[in-house]
Write an enzyme that holds these catalytic residues in place. Structure first.
Site, PDB file in Angstrom:
ATOM      1  N   HIS A 119       0.868  -1.180   0.000  1.00 47.52           N
ATOM      2  CA  HIS A 119       0.000   0.000   0.000  1.00 47.52           C
ATOM      3  C   HIS A 119       0.903   1.228   0.000  1.00 47.52           C
ATOM      4  O   HIS A 119       2.026   1.203   0.515  1.00 47.52           O
ATOM      5  CB  HIS A 119      -0.869  -0.039   1.263  1.00 47.52           C
ATOM      6  N   LYS A 221     -10.161  -0.297  10.153  1.00 45.24           N
ATOM      7  CA  LYS A 221     -10.329  -1.563   9.431  1.00 45.24           C
ATOM      8  C   LYS A 221     -10.551  -2.739  10.386  1.00 45.24           C
ATOM      9  O   LYS A 221     -10.804  -3.857   9.936  1.00 45.24           O
ATOM     10  CB  LYS A 221      -9.098  -1.840   8.561  1.00 45.24           C
TER      11      LYS A 221
END
Length: 403
Positions: A119, A221
């Protein structure tokens, strides 16, 4: 989750009570269960005060709630609470390491290893450091199935300074053999920085056994609130890391002649923190622990295997990442031939199926896959097979529209 089913858990998520919503975007932001909302509400209603500052009862209660969350989160992951730092998110956590530790230890000619699947949060800070320090940013490649090339890693580790690696890829779903990777890096004295944002919500993670140098993750998350993340670090390395932000609370002493930092974790938590969010994250960690991470993993493995099988029935669809659910986290990324992912997402959205479309903050990986973007469906503890069926039915409509 044999005793507690996904349908049982769905009742704890207010957003999922909306009719016709199939939420398949947990890898971006998870939904928030009632116990987390209740914990934050309780702080605001009954214990509202700054932490670490006052000695009156309200302040002491707030501090106990705040620090209690740290202690419980650290204990569940088997890491010292003094080496468990609250940040705004995983991005800030990794930037603390890259700026605060990296600027002290990475210099001209040093090599920073970053995997293809990272990421941007575990890529851009290292790119910036390499540019600033005159270091070399080196790619650790993946194979065609989306697995990390461990032979290439072994060739690259000798003499490297840092290895940045995701525990679970947010695009491919690949579960990296992180214990093995960390052991290989440790044998060469390479400092490891693990992005655990996708792992913490869905895998049993034992940081004490893994023994990373730095491990970062984010609350939003992991069924917690936005605005809070965590950095776990080895104590000696945290002591050798400069704080990213200076100000109140994070100091030992201040004078016109000298400023001294407090010990970790305080030195990295400048200013008034996200008190309610930390308390909420503690509640989210407790909630996951109450379900049991083995049960969470078993459910999401079953859902992922089912999704891989059902998506394999869709014509002109390319799946990216491992084909075996044993090697994959709870998400699938795919491309539909001749249809832009944003169109796929928009058509699915009309049917209440919530998926993500784009490059998923992983542009180097997209180039490796030969895609500009993909559609991603990601799953949570509340995901049902019926929602996967709704996804596949929606993809049938996509193909009819673009036939």
């Amino acid at each position: 989750m044999a005793a507690t089913t996904a349908l049982d858990l769905r009742a704890q998520f207010p957003t999922l009570q909306r009719e016709g919503v199939a939420y398949l975007d947990s890898a971006a932001t998870s939904q928030t269960p009632e116990p987390v909302l209740a914990a934050m509400d309780d702080y605001y209603r009954h214990h509202r005060a700054s932490v670490h500052r006052g000695v009156y009862p309200l302040a002491a209660e707030a501090t106990d709630l705040f620090e209690g969350a740290r202690t419980r989160i650290a204990a569940r992951l088997r890491w010292p609470d003094r080496d468990t730092v609250f940040t705004r998110n995983a991005t800030e956590a990794i930037n603390i390491v890259a700026a605060g530790w990296g600027r002290r230890h990475v210099g001209p000619g040093d090599r920073i290893l970053v995997t293809t699947m990272e990421h941007h949060s575990n890529f851009v800070p290292w790119w910036s450091l390499a540019k600033e320090a005159g270091a070399e940013l080196v790619e650790v490649p993946i194979d065609d199935e989306g697995l990390l090339d461990l032979d290439a890693l072994d060739r690259l580790l000798p003499g490297a300074k840092v290895l940045a690696v995701a525990h679970v890829s947010n695009v491919l779903g690949t579960i990296n053999p992180i214990a093995d990777i960390l052991a290989r890096a440790r044998a060469h004295g390479v400092v490891t920085v693990v992005d655990g944002s996708q792992a913490i919500p869905q895998l049993p993670v034992d940081l004490g056994a893994l023994d990373p140098d730095f491990y970062a993750w984010t609350g939003h998350k992991a069924y917690g609130p936005t605005g809070v993340g965590v950095l776990h670090g080895r104590h000696d390395l945290l002591l050798d890391t400069e704080p990213l932000i200076g100000g109140g609370h994070m100091i030992s002493s201040v004078s016109f002649e000298e400023v001294r930092w407090a010990a970790p974790p305080t030195r990295f938590e400048a200013g008034t923190g996200a008190i309610a969010e930390v308390i909420g994250l503690g509640a989210a960690s407790d909630w996951l622990g109450g379900i049991g991470m083995d049960a969470v993993r078993a459910h999401e493995h079953d859902i992922t295997a089912y999704a891989l099988a059902r998506l394999g029935e869709v014509e002109d669809l390319t799946l990216h990442g491992p084909r075996d659910a044993d090697r994959r986290g709870a998400l699938v990324s795919f491309a539909v031939k001749g249809v832009h992912p944003h169109d796929v997402s928009e058509i699915l959205g009309r049917r209440g199926v919530c998926v993500r479309a784009g490059h998923h903050c992983a542009q180097p990986l997209m180039r490796r896959l030969g895609e500009s973007a993909t559609t991603r469906a990601s799953f949570g503890v509340h995901t049902t097979r019926e929602e996967i069926d709704a996804l596949v039915e929606g993809l049938g409509e996509v193909r009819r529209i673009f036939a």
